[in-house]
Design a protein around this motif. Sequence first.
Motif, PDB file in Angstrom:
ATOM      1  N   LEU A   1      -5.848  89.343  33.439  1.00 33.95           N
ATOM      2  CA  LEU A   1      -4.453  89.332  33.864  1.00 33.95           C
ATOM      3  C   LEU A   1      -4.299  90.092  35.174  1.00 33.95           C
ATOM      4  CD1 LEU A   1      -1.387  88.953  33.568  1.00 33.95           C
ATOM      5  CD2 LEU A   1      -1.383  90.894  31.981  1.00 33.95           C
ATOM      6  N   ALA A   2      -4.949  91.228  35.285  1.00 33.75           N
ATOM      7  CA  ALA A   2      -4.854  92.028  36.511  1.00 33.75           C
ATOM      8  C   ALA A   2      -5.391  91.274  37.715  1.00 33.75           C
ATOM      9  CB  ALA A   2      -5.608  93.343  36.325  1.00 33.75           C
ATOM     10  N   LYS A   3      -6.459  90.516  37.540  1.00 33.76           N
ATOM     11  CA  LYS A   3      -7.017  89.727  38.637  1.00 33.76           C
ATOM     12  C   LYS A   3      -6.031  88.647  39.090  1.00 33.76           C
ATOM     13  CE  LYS A   3     -11.814  90.414  37.123  1.00 33.76           C
ATOM     14  NZ  LYS A   3     -13.001  89.767  36.527  1.00 33.76           N
ATOM     15  N   VAL A   4      -5.368  88.007  38.127  1.00 29.78           N
ATOM     16  CA  VAL A   4      -4.361  86.989  38.459  1.00 29.78           C
ATOM     17  C   VAL A   4      -3.212  87.626  39.230  1.00 29.78           C
ATOM     18  CG1 VAL A   4      -2.643  85.410  37.485  1.00 29.78           C
ATOM     19  CG2 VAL A   4      -4.964  85.487  36.520  1.00 29.78           C
ATOM     20  N   ILE A   5      -2.770  88.781  38.789  1.00 34.74           N
ATOM     21  CA  ILE A   5      -1.667  89.475  39.464  1.00 34.74           C
ATOM     22  C   ILE A   5      -2.068  89.882  40.880  1.00 34.74           C
ATOM     23  CG2 ILE A   5      -0.322  91.613  39.455  1.00 34.74           C
ATOM     24  CD1 ILE A   5      -0.248  91.375  36.388  1.00 34.74           C
ATOM     25  N   ALA A   6      -3.258  90.450  41.024  1.00 37.89           N
ATOM     26  CA  ALA A   6      -3.706  90.913  42.345  1.00 37.89           C
ATOM     27  C   ALA A   6      -3.826  89.769  43.340  1.00 37.89           C
ATOM     28  CB  ALA A   6      -5.044  91.641  42.202  1.00 37.89           C
ATOM     29  N   ALA A   7      -4.155  88.585  42.836  1.00 41.58           N
ATOM     30  CA  ALA A   7      -4.323  87.424  43.719  1.00 41.58           C
ATOM     31  C   ALA A   7      -3.001  86.784  44.106  1.00 41.58           C
ATOM     32  CB  ALA A   7      -5.226  86.395  43.041  1.00 41.58           C
ATOM     33  N   ASP A   8      -1.934  87.113  43.404  1.00 42.07           N
ATOM     34  CA  ASP A   8      -0.619  86.522  43.659  1.00 42.07           C
ATOM     35  C   ASP A   8       0.180  87.459  44.562  1.00 42.07           C
ATOM     36  OD1 ASP A   8       1.933  85.455  43.648  1.00 42.07           O
ATOM     37  OD2 ASP A   8       1.932  84.999  41.502  1.00 42.07           O
ATOM     38  N   LYS A   9       0.210  87.183  45.843  1.00 43.14           N
ATOM     39  CA  LYS A   9       0.880  88.064  46.796  1.00 43.14           C
ATOM     40  C   LYS A   9       2.405  87.981  46.705  1.00 43.14           C
ATOM     41  CE  LYS A   9      -3.109  89.358  48.094  1.00 43.14           C
ATOM     42  NZ  LYS A   9      -3.620  90.634  47.526  1.00 43.14           N
ATOM     43  N   GLN A  10       2.913  87.074  45.869  1.00 43.25           N
ATOM     44  CA  GLN A  10       4.362  87.003  45.656  1.00 43.25           C
ATOM     45  C   GLN A  10       4.837  88.006  44.608  1.00 43.25           C
ATOM     46  OE1 GLN A  10       4.628  82.695  44.847  1.00 43.25           O
ATOM     47  NE2 GLN A  10       5.840  82.530  46.720  1.00 43.25           N
ATOM     48  N   ILE A  11       3.907  88.682  43.929  1.00 44.37           N
ATOM     49  CA  ILE A  11       4.285  89.735  42.981  1.00 44.37           C
ATOM     50  C   ILE A  11       4.475  91.025  43.769  1.00 44.37           C
ATOM     51  CG2 ILE A  11       3.593  91.078  40.964  1.00 44.37           C
ATOM     52  CD1 ILE A  11       2.056  88.624  39.994  1.00 44.37           C
ATOM     53  N   LYS A  12       5.720  91.401  43.954  1.00 42.67           N
ATOM     54  CA  LYS A  12       6.058  92.518  44.836  1.00 42.67           C
ATOM     55  C   LYS A  12       6.021  93.859  44.124  1.00 42.67           C
ATOM     56  CE  LYS A  12       6.597  89.692  48.197  1.00 42.67           C
ATOM     57  NZ  LYS A  12       5.555  89.624  49.245  1.00 42.67           N
TER      58      LYS A  12
ATOM     59  N   PHE B   1       6.634  80.449  38.378  1.00 37.40           N
ATOM     60  CA  PHE B   1       7.520  80.711  39.510  1.00 37.40           C
ATOM     61  C   PHE B   1       6.722  80.813  40.805  1.00 37.40           C
ATOM     62  CE2 PHE B   1       9.397  82.653  35.724  1.00 37.40           C
ATOM     63  CZ  PHE B   1      10.623  82.008  35.693  1.00 37.40           C
ATOM     64  N   ASN B   2       7.055  79.965  41.760  1.00 35.47           N
ATOM     65  CA  ASN B   2       6.412  79.996  43.075  1.00 35.47           C
ATOM     66  C   ASN B   2       7.353  80.668  44.082  1.00 35.47           C
ATOM     67  OD1 ASN B   2       4.611  79.557  45.179  1.00 35.47           O
ATOM     68  ND2 ASN B   2       5.382  77.493  45.580  1.00 35.47           N
ATOM     69  N   GLU B   3       7.606  81.934  43.871  1.00 30.96           N
ATOM     70  CA  GLU B   3       8.503  82.712  44.726  1.00 30.96           C
ATOM     71  C   GLU B   3       8.242  84.187  44.469  1.00 30.96           C
ATOM     72  OE1 GLU B   3      12.678  82.295  43.216  1.00 30.96           O
ATOM     73  OE2 GLU B   3      11.669  81.021  41.725  1.00 30.96           O
ATOM     74  N   ASP B   4       8.905  85.061  45.189  1.00 31.11           N
ATOM     75  CA  ASP B   4       8.712  86.491  44.990  1.00 31.11           C
ATOM     76  C   ASP B   4       9.103  86.888  43.571  1.00 31.11           C
ATOM     77  OD1 ASP B   4       7.836  86.703  47.555  1.00 31.11           O
ATOM     78  OD2 ASP B   4       9.629  87.702  48.344  1.00 31.11           O
TER      79      ASP B   4
ATOM     80  N   SER C   1      -2.034  95.452  45.184  1.00 30.81           N
ATOM     81  CA  SER C   1      -1.534  96.198  46.340  1.00 30.81           C
ATOM     82  C   SER C   1      -0.011  96.314  46.394  1.00 30.81           C
ATOM     83  CB  SER C   1      -2.020  95.544  47.639  1.00 30.81           C
ATOM     84  OG  SER C   1      -1.589  94.189  47.711  1.00 30.81           O
ATOM     85  N   GLY C   2       0.695  95.779  45.412  1.00 33.31           N
ATOM     86  CA  GLY C   2       2.150  95.874  45.411  1.00 33.31           C
ATOM     87  C   GLY C   2       2.638  97.203  44.858  1.00 33.31           C
TER      88      GLY C   2
END
Length: 441
Positions: A348-359, A328-331, A381-382
Amino acid sequence: MSKVAILGFGIEGKSAYLYFKSLDHEITICDNNEDLELPAGVNSQLGANYLDNLDKFDLIIRSPGVLPYSFETKTEVTTVMNEFLARARAKKIIGVTGSKGKGTTTALIDEILKTADLSTFLGGNIGTPPLDFINQVTVDDYVVLEMSNLQLWDIKHSPDIAVLLMITADHMDWHRGNMDEYVAIKGNITKFQDSNGLLIHHPSNEYVLNIARSSKARARKFLDVQSAWVDKGMIMYQTKAICSRDEINLIGDHNLENVCAAIAASWDILMDELGDETKTIAVLKEALKSYQGLPHRLELITQKGEIRFYDDSIGTTPEATIAAIRAFNEDKALIMGGSDKGTDFDELAKVIAADKQIKSISLIGSTTTKIKKSLLAASYSGELHEVAGNANEVMLKAVYLANSSLAGKGVVLLAPACASFDLFKDYQARGEEFKNAVASI
């Protein structure tokens, strides 16, 4: 009349009971649950000592939930899967394993063969124990089996066509942290093949390549120009276009691997049965366009306004969750967590932290503290919520928090990266609870 012990009386144990009872064996059911409802008149050995004195039996049937190292015996041990592979009269048996994607690939192979009007049976880890239909299978039938590591652990036979998807660390709790053991067990899917067998395998996963190098079967990579692959949005077999990526219903690039594996496993069968390349391509295109996927595998539950809710409860590894996120390329708002399989969540945490669409991330289950530690170390940071309570309360709160964190648009995604057994019976029950929670908001 032989004395047969069935270790574990779950789905496969019940299937084994009916099968071996029909062969007039004397059956004893051994299970740690003292409150089981048992067939009338059957012998039983229940409770904490259910694995004692197994040498008194002539044959032991191990259910998947009973780990091979949990008991010792001099008696021959077999399984439902092993008995089926040894005795079934099928035209071809296709077996599928890997750390993720095996259910989708198995079901898609079955869909392809059925689209060609071939007679097929579908079973194994996907739901139906193969001994349930062994007496119906004839030499004109194909059997497609999803094979888990617990079903492959001690088999002595391999399927005619073995499909080996990517292998990543999983079930380390069952394997006592031993990745080599886990990989070797996955390799049993081809270990007993000979030169008449066919191994369809992942093209670049090093664990898989090591298994392929030692296989006696004919080896064929998927995602390869000599087999099924993807070229500029077109699904191909060698130089022949089958259909566009946009024509299939499966979400996420990771599912293209499953599609290509299924095509590679089916191609020779279709060519032999249909005798025509044009007909083969037409069958593949029809099957790929009509296949809707399996429940709890990036399943679209509903859309409320501009927010869509997806259930990927089957995703019990970090790698599966990464694949779901990248679909998914969205929020996005994630619901993660569950019971601990000895998995590391740092990547997994690194992937999540790099994806600023994960709110936001709502953490549930016993891995909450462990996942949170990895997320903080990766500087996520979300919004981060720790959700406690019983199964119903947890999912309701998590869905509410996820939905509220999106500004009226995006995806709420159940992508747990963990097993379900701390709060739920299984991943299906977790997925159903998610659906109920979504319906209630």
